[in-house]
Scaffold this motif. Structure first.
Motif, PDB file in Angstrom:
ATOM      1  N   ASP A   1      37.734 -53.010  35.340  1.00 36.17           N
ATOM      2  CA  ASP A   1      36.502 -52.575  36.005  1.00 36.17           C
ATOM      3  C   ASP A   1      36.748 -51.516  37.076  1.00 36.17           C
ATOM      4  OD1 ASP A   1      35.038 -54.384  34.500  1.00 36.17           O
ATOM      5  OD2 ASP A   1      35.274 -55.965  35.992  1.00 36.17           O
ATOM      6  N   ILE A   2      37.987 -51.324  37.482  1.00 35.79           N
ATOM      7  CA  ILE A   2      38.318 -50.401  38.558  1.00 35.79           C
ATOM      8  C   ILE A   2      38.327 -48.981  38.003  1.00 35.79           C
ATOM      9  CG2 ILE A   2      40.004 -49.860  40.350  1.00 35.79           C
ATOM     10  CD1 ILE A   2      38.775 -52.697  40.550  1.00 35.79           C
ATOM     11  N   GLN A   3      37.538 -48.068  38.620  1.00 33.12           N
ATOM     12  CA  GLN A   3      37.418 -46.712  38.084  1.00 33.12           C
ATOM     13  C   GLN A   3      37.850 -45.634  39.055  1.00 33.12           C
ATOM     14  OE1 GLN A   3      33.345 -46.249  37.005  1.00 33.12           O
ATOM     15  NE2 GLN A   3      33.383 -47.883  35.508  1.00 33.12           N
ATOM     16  N   HIS A   4      37.753 -45.856  40.351  1.00 38.39           N
ATOM     17  CA  HIS A   4      37.933 -44.771  41.308  1.00 38.39           C
ATOM     18  C   HIS A   4      39.264 -44.797  42.035  1.00 38.39           C
ATOM     19  CE1 HIS A   4      33.802 -43.715  40.622  1.00 38.39           C
ATOM     20  NE2 HIS A   4      33.437 -44.948  40.890  1.00 38.39           N
ATOM     21  N   MET A   5      40.102 -45.789  41.785  1.00 43.30           N
ATOM     22  CA  MET A   5      41.422 -45.803  42.412  1.00 43.30           C
ATOM     23  C   MET A   5      42.483 -45.891  41.321  1.00 43.30           C
ATOM     24  SD  MET A   5      42.050 -49.588  44.079  1.00 43.30           S
ATOM     25  CE  MET A   5      40.626 -49.630  45.090  1.00 43.30           C
ATOM     26  N   GLY A   6      43.612 -45.320  41.618  1.00 44.89           N
ATOM     27  CA  GLY A   6      44.691 -45.292  40.654  1.00 44.89           C
ATOM     28  C   GLY A   6      45.415 -46.624  40.559  1.00 44.89           C
ATOM     29  N   PRO A   7      46.224 -46.810  39.522  1.00 41.56           N
ATOM     30  CA  PRO A   7      46.972 -48.052  39.353  1.00 41.56           C
ATOM     31  C   PRO A   7      47.881 -48.384  40.533  1.00 41.56           C
ATOM     32  CG  PRO A   7      47.044 -46.747  37.349  1.00 41.56           C
ATOM     33  CD  PRO A   7      46.400 -45.899  38.402  1.00 41.56           C
ATOM     34  N   LYS A   8      48.501 -47.371  41.142  1.00 43.08           N
ATOM     35  CA  LYS A   8      49.365 -47.637  42.297  1.00 43.08           C
ATOM     36  C   LYS A   8      48.564 -48.189  43.464  1.00 43.08           C
ATOM     37  CE  LYS A   8      53.336 -44.599  41.914  1.00 43.08           C
ATOM     38  NZ  LYS A   8      54.050 -43.494  42.550  1.00 43.08           N
ATOM     39  N   GLN A   9      47.388 -47.606  43.710  1.00 46.20           N
ATOM     40  CA  GLN A   9      46.531 -48.090  44.796  1.00 46.20           C
ATOM     41  C   GLN A   9      46.075 -49.519  44.516  1.00 46.20           C
ATOM     42  OE1 GLN A   9      43.604 -45.012  44.480  1.00 46.20           O
ATOM     43  NE2 GLN A   9      44.280 -44.035  46.372  1.00 46.20           N
ATOM     44  N   ARG A  10      45.646 -49.773  43.276  1.00 48.44           N
ATOM     45  CA  ARG A  10      45.183 -51.102  42.886  1.00 48.44           C
ATOM     46  C   ARG A  10      46.288 -52.137  43.062  1.00 48.44           C
ATOM     47  NH1 ARG A  10      43.693 -50.188  37.597  1.00 48.44           N
ATOM     48  NH2 ARG A  10      45.803 -50.672  36.952  1.00 48.44           N
ATOM     49  N   ASN A  11      47.492 -51.811  42.629  1.00 51.80           N
ATOM     50  CA  ASN A  11      48.617 -52.740  42.750  1.00 51.80           C
ATOM     51  C   ASN A  11      48.991 -52.980  44.204  1.00 51.80           C
ATOM     52  OD1 ASN A  11      48.730 -53.021  39.988  1.00 51.80           O
ATOM     53  ND2 ASN A  11      50.276 -51.419  39.737  1.00 51.80           N
ATOM     54  N   LYS A  12      48.856 -51.945  45.046  1.00 52.54           N
ATOM     55  CA  LYS A  12      49.150 -52.098  46.471  1.00 52.54           C
ATOM     56  C   LYS A  12      48.231 -53.149  47.094  1.00 52.54           C
ATOM     57  CE  LYS A  12      47.562 -49.511  49.839  1.00 52.54           C
ATOM     58  NZ  LYS A  12      47.225 -48.404  50.730  1.00 52.54           N
ATOM     59  N   TYR A  13      46.950 -53.066  46.781  1.00 54.16           N
ATOM     60  CA  TYR A  13      46.001 -54.038  47.326  1.00 54.16           C
ATOM     61  C   TYR A  13      46.251 -55.439  46.776  1.00 54.16           C
ATOM     62  CZ  TYR A  13      43.450 -50.174  49.401  1.00 54.16           C
ATOM     63  OH  TYR A  13      43.107 -49.088  50.157  1.00 54.16           O
ATOM     64  N   ARG A  14      46.670 -55.558  45.518  1.00 52.41           N
ATOM     65  CA  ARG A  14      47.002 -56.881  44.962  1.00 52.41           C
ATOM     66  C   ARG A  14      48.212 -57.479  45.687  1.00 52.41           C
ATOM     67  NH1 ARG A  14      44.187 -60.454  43.188  1.00 52.41           N
ATOM     68  NH2 ARG A  14      45.711 -61.328  41.805  1.00 52.41           N
ATOM     69  N   ARG A  15      49.236 -56.657  45.958  1.00 48.65           N
ATOM     70  CA  ARG A  15      50.415 -57.154  46.672  1.00 48.65           C
ATOM     71  C   ARG A  15      50.075 -57.583  48.091  1.00 48.65           C
ATOM     72  NH1 ARG A  15      52.872 -52.834  44.093  1.00 48.65           N
ATOM     73  NH2 ARG A  15      52.703 -51.560  45.960  1.00 48.65           N
TER      74      ARG A  15
ATOM     75  N   THR B   1      39.413 -54.140  58.519  1.00 51.18           N
ATOM     76  CA  THR B   1      38.908 -52.780  58.362  1.00 51.18           C
ATOM     77  C   THR B   1      39.995 -51.944  57.705  1.00 51.18           C
ATOM     78  OG1 THR B   1      37.531 -53.009  60.317  1.00 51.18           O
ATOM     79  CG2 THR B   1      37.989 -50.772  59.569  1.00 51.18           C
ATOM     80  N   LEU B   2      39.640 -51.289  56.610  1.00 54.48           N
ATOM     81  CA  LEU B   2      40.586 -50.490  55.836  1.00 54.48           C
ATOM     82  C   LEU B   2      40.244 -49.021  55.927  1.00 54.48           C
ATOM     83  CD1 LEU B   2      40.467 -52.609  52.564  1.00 54.48           C
ATOM     84  CD2 LEU B   2      42.272 -52.656  54.270  1.00 54.48           C
ATOM     85  N   MET B   3      41.256 -48.194  56.051  1.00 57.54           N
ATOM     86  CA  MET B   3      41.097 -46.752  55.906  1.00 57.54           C
ATOM     87  C   MET B   3      41.271 -46.474  54.413  1.00 57.54           C
ATOM     88  SD  MET B   3      40.518 -45.653  58.924  1.00 57.54           S
ATOM     89  CE  MET B   3      40.659 -43.900  58.680  1.00 57.54           C
ATOM     90  N   LEU B   4      40.274 -45.880  53.800  1.00 58.42           N
ATOM     91  CA  LEU B   4      40.293 -45.701  52.350  1.00 58.42           C
ATOM     92  C   LEU B   4      40.926 -44.384  51.940  1.00 58.42           C
ATOM     93  CD1 LEU B   4      36.722 -47.003  51.547  1.00 58.42           C
ATOM     94  CD2 LEU B   4      38.876 -48.237  51.372  1.00 58.42           C
ATOM     95  N   PRO B   5      41.663 -44.387  50.828  1.00 57.43           N
ATOM     96  CA  PRO B   5      42.268 -43.150  50.314  1.00 57.43           C
ATOM     97  C   PRO B   5      41.213 -42.298  49.599  1.00 57.43           C
ATOM     98  CG  PRO B   5      42.752 -44.975  48.846  1.00 57.43           C
ATOM     99  CD  PRO B   5      42.023 -45.556  50.050  1.00 57.43           C
ATOM    100  N   ALA B   6      41.622 -41.132  49.168  1.00 55.49           N
ATOM    101  CA  ALA B   6      40.725 -40.230  48.429  1.00 55.49           C
ATOM    102  C   ALA B   6      40.467 -40.787  47.037  1.00 55.49           C
ATOM    103  CB  ALA B   6      41.351 -38.853  48.333  1.00 55.49           C
ATOM    104  N   ARG B   7      39.439 -40.274  46.418  1.00 56.03           N
ATOM    105  CA  ARG B   7      39.065 -40.698  45.072  1.00 56.03           C
ATOM    106  C   ARG B   7      40.111 -40.267  44.070  1.00 56.03           C
ATOM    107  NH1 ARG B   7      33.042 -39.462  42.843  1.00 56.03           N
ATOM    108  NH2 ARG B   7      33.125 -40.877  41.084  1.00 56.03           N
ATOM    109  N   TRP B   8      40.450 -41.149  43.132  1.00 61.21           N
ATOM    110  CA  TRP B   8      41.491 -40.875  42.137  1.00 61.21           C
ATOM    111  C   TRP B   8      40.958 -39.997  41.022  1.00 61.21           C
ATOM    112  CZ3 TRP B   8      42.462 -43.612  37.210  1.00 61.21           C
ATOM    113  CH2 TRP B   8      43.656 -43.244  36.633  1.00 61.21           C
ATOM    114  N   ARG B   9      39.786 -40.290  40.497  1.00 59.91           N
ATOM    115  CA  ARG B   9      39.210 -39.511  39.389  1.00 59.91           C
ATOM    116  C   ARG B   9      38.000 -38.769  39.856  1.00 59.91           C
ATOM    117  NH1 ARG B   9      38.598 -43.619  34.469  1.00 59.91           N
ATOM    118  NH2 ARG B   9      40.596 -44.573  34.587  1.00 59.91           N
TER     119      ARG B   9
END
Length: 62
Positions: A8-22, A54-62
Motif C-alpha cells: 500500500d505504500i506509494q510515496h516512500m522508497g523501500p529504504k525509507q519504509r524499512n527504516k521506519y519498520r526498524r 514528531t517526525l521530519m519527513l523526507p522528500a517524495r520518492w515518486r
C-alpha cells in the motif's frame, strides 16, 4: 479497523519504509507517514504507545 501492508505504500522508497519498520513503527503508522509525504508535508506528529512523536519527513520518492 483498516489494515495496511507494504504494498500500500506509494510515496516512500523501500529504504525509507524499512527504516521506519526498524524503528518500531507499525504498518498503519507507516501508511500515515506515506500519506503525509504524498501531500508534501514536512513534519508529522503521531500518537504512539510511547507518546507523541514528531517526525521530519523526507522528500517524495515518486
Amino acid at each position: 479497523m483498516t489494515t495496511a501492508s507494504k504494498e500500500d505504500i506509494q510515496h516512500m522508497g523501500p529504504k525509507q519504509r524499512n527504516k521506519y519498520r526498524r524503528l518500531g513503527f507499525s504498518w498503519t503508522e507507516i501508511k500515515k507517514i506515506d500519506r503525509a509525504i504524498g501531500r508534501g508535508e514536512t513534519t508529522l506528529t503521531l500518537k504512539t504507545t510511547a507518546g507523541e512523536v514528531t517526525l521530519m519527513l523526507p522528500a517524495r520518492w515518486r
